[in-house]
Design an enzyme around this catalytic site. Structure first.
Site, PDB file in Angstrom:
ATOM      1  N   SER A 241      10.132  -5.609  10.817  1.00 20.73           N
ATOM      2  CA  SER A 241       8.929  -4.881  11.256  1.00 20.73           C
ATOM      3  C   SER A 241       8.869  -4.738  12.769  1.00 20.73           C
ATOM      4  CB  SER A 241       7.674  -5.594  10.748  1.00 20.73           C
ATOM      5  OG  SER A 241       7.801  -6.990  10.923  1.00 20.73           O
ATOM      6  N   ARG A 242       9.595  -5.612  13.487  1.00 21.51           N
ATOM      7  CA  ARG A 242       9.607  -5.523  14.963  1.00 21.51           C
ATOM      8  C   ARG A 242      10.876  -6.179  15.494  1.00 21.51           C
ATOM      9  NH1 ARG A 242       6.990 -10.671  16.104  1.00 21.51           N
ATOM     10  NH2 ARG A 242       6.095 -11.378  14.147  1.00 21.51           N
TER      11      ARG A 242
ATOM     12  N   TYR B 190      14.349 -25.377  16.054  1.00 23.28           N
ATOM     13  CA  TYR B 190      14.975 -24.040  16.083  1.00 23.28           C
ATOM     14  C   TYR B 190      16.497 -24.164  16.226  1.00 23.28           C
ATOM     15  CZ  TYR B 190      15.638 -19.189  17.714  1.00 23.28           C
ATOM     16  OH  TYR B 190      16.044 -17.877  17.864  1.00 23.28           O
TER      17      TYR B 190
ATOM     18  N   ALA C 183      18.395 -26.666  15.397  1.00 23.82           N
ATOM     19  CA  ALA C 183      18.967 -27.198  14.155  1.00 23.82           C
ATOM     20  C   ALA C 183      19.099 -26.083  13.118  1.00 23.82           C
ATOM     21  CB  ALA C 183      18.107 -28.335  13.623  1.00 23.82           C
TER      22      ALA C 183
ATOM     23  N   LYS D 180      19.429 -22.883  13.677  1.00 20.47           N
ATOM     24  CA  LYS D 180      20.417 -21.874  14.074  1.00 20.47           C
ATOM     25  C   LYS D 180      21.842 -22.429  14.014  1.00 20.47           C
ATOM     26  CE  LYS D 180      17.558 -18.518  14.652  1.00 20.47           C
ATOM     27  NZ  LYS D 180      17.654 -17.304  13.818  1.00 20.47           N
TER      28      LYS D 180
END
Ligand code: NAP
Length: 248
Positions: free
Chosen positions: A15-16, A156, A158, A160
């Site tokens: 959506s963005r 975050y 972990a 990724k």
């Protein structure tokens, strides 16, 4: 030349930001695009119309990437509407940044579920179709933070880093069926996610970029275009850094 002419693609979280950039670049290269959003219905409908105006099939689906059931029913609906899938892009992601001392269990769990478990959910859901047709490209959006870590983003990072291990494992499992799986590690890309950061942090990120600018969603989309297309037909299990040289 339209590199993805007629290919059917599912993108989570478009959506963005980066997902929206990928959807637009893919549609302009002839791909039919099914994409998801979590709550931004207005922008999602706008994007659906923009993609259709490019002469391709397009569908916006409200679906929570963190939910196994949502992903199963989403893929079933897309298979009915689009009659197939060739490319999956796992892009949906969130941040809930804090130092470990202040990070709640809920912040950790939500980030792992939305960023990492979602990749498992969606890959499981498309697997049978890709195996049957003996072809497919799966692209998972990781991050430089998953490669090098970042203070204040343990949850975050972990999630990724987990995406990278997952992608390499799927590349090994599905390679014999001509299904490729790669990860992209974007650096600092200018979207709503990075707009939340304070100016000092933004400047320190920019200073660490040899190309001296933040990336755009299109920078990431163009790397996805390559990995989705037959131009990368001998590439699997890799992590492509799209970071202006940050990790060099
Ligand atoms: P963004 O602007 O915050 O957009 C996030 C997108 O994900 C939105 O479309 C959002 O939908 C969707 N989403 C969030 N939670 C979802 C859920 N549970 N189910 C389905 N969709 C969900 O983020 P972005 O910067 O474009 O980031 C996209 C991806 O790139 C993320 O995985 C992010 O970690 C990764 N990345 C970004 C950067 C960067 O610098 N921006 C760098 C490295 C990696 P709604 O609009 O409905 O909320």
């Amino acid at each position: 030349m339209k590199i993805l002419e007629g290919k059917k693609v599912i993108i989570t979280g478009a959506s963005r930001g980066i997902g929206r950039g990928i959807a637009t670049v893919f549609a302009s290269h002839g791909a039919h695009v099914a994409f998801t959003y979590s709550s931004s219905e207005g922008p999602a409908m706008e994007l659906q119309n923009e993609l259709k105006a490019l002469g391709v099939m397009a569908g916006a689906y409200k679906s929570n990437a963190a939910s196994f059931e949502d992903c199963e029913s989403l893929v079933a609906r897309v298979l009915e509407d689009f009659e197939g899938v060739d490319v999956l892009i796992n892009n949906a992601g969130i941040t809930r940044d804090n130092l470990l001392m202040r990070m709640s269990e809920a912040d950790f769990d939500e980030v792992i579920a939305t960023n990492l478990k979602s990749v498992f959910n969606m890959t499981k859901a498309v697997q049978r179709t890709l195996l049957k047709q003996r072809s497919g490209s799966i692209i998972n959006i990781s991050s430089v933070v998953g490669v090098k870590g970042n203070a204040g983003q343990a949850n975050y990072a972990a999630s990724k880093a987990g995406i990278i291990g997952f992608s390499k494992s799927i590349a090994l499992e599905l390679g014999s069926r001509n299904i490729r799986c790669n990860a992209i590690a974007p650096g600092f890309i200018e979207t709503e996610m990075t707009q939340k950061l304070d100016e000092k942090t933004v400047q320190s990120w920019r200073d660490a970029i040899p190309l001296r600018r933040g990336g755009t969603p299109e920078d990431v989309a163009n790397a996805c275009l390559f990995l989705a297309s037959d131009l990368s037909s001998y590439i699997t299990g890799q992590v492509l850094n799209v970071d202006g040289g940050m990790l060099t």
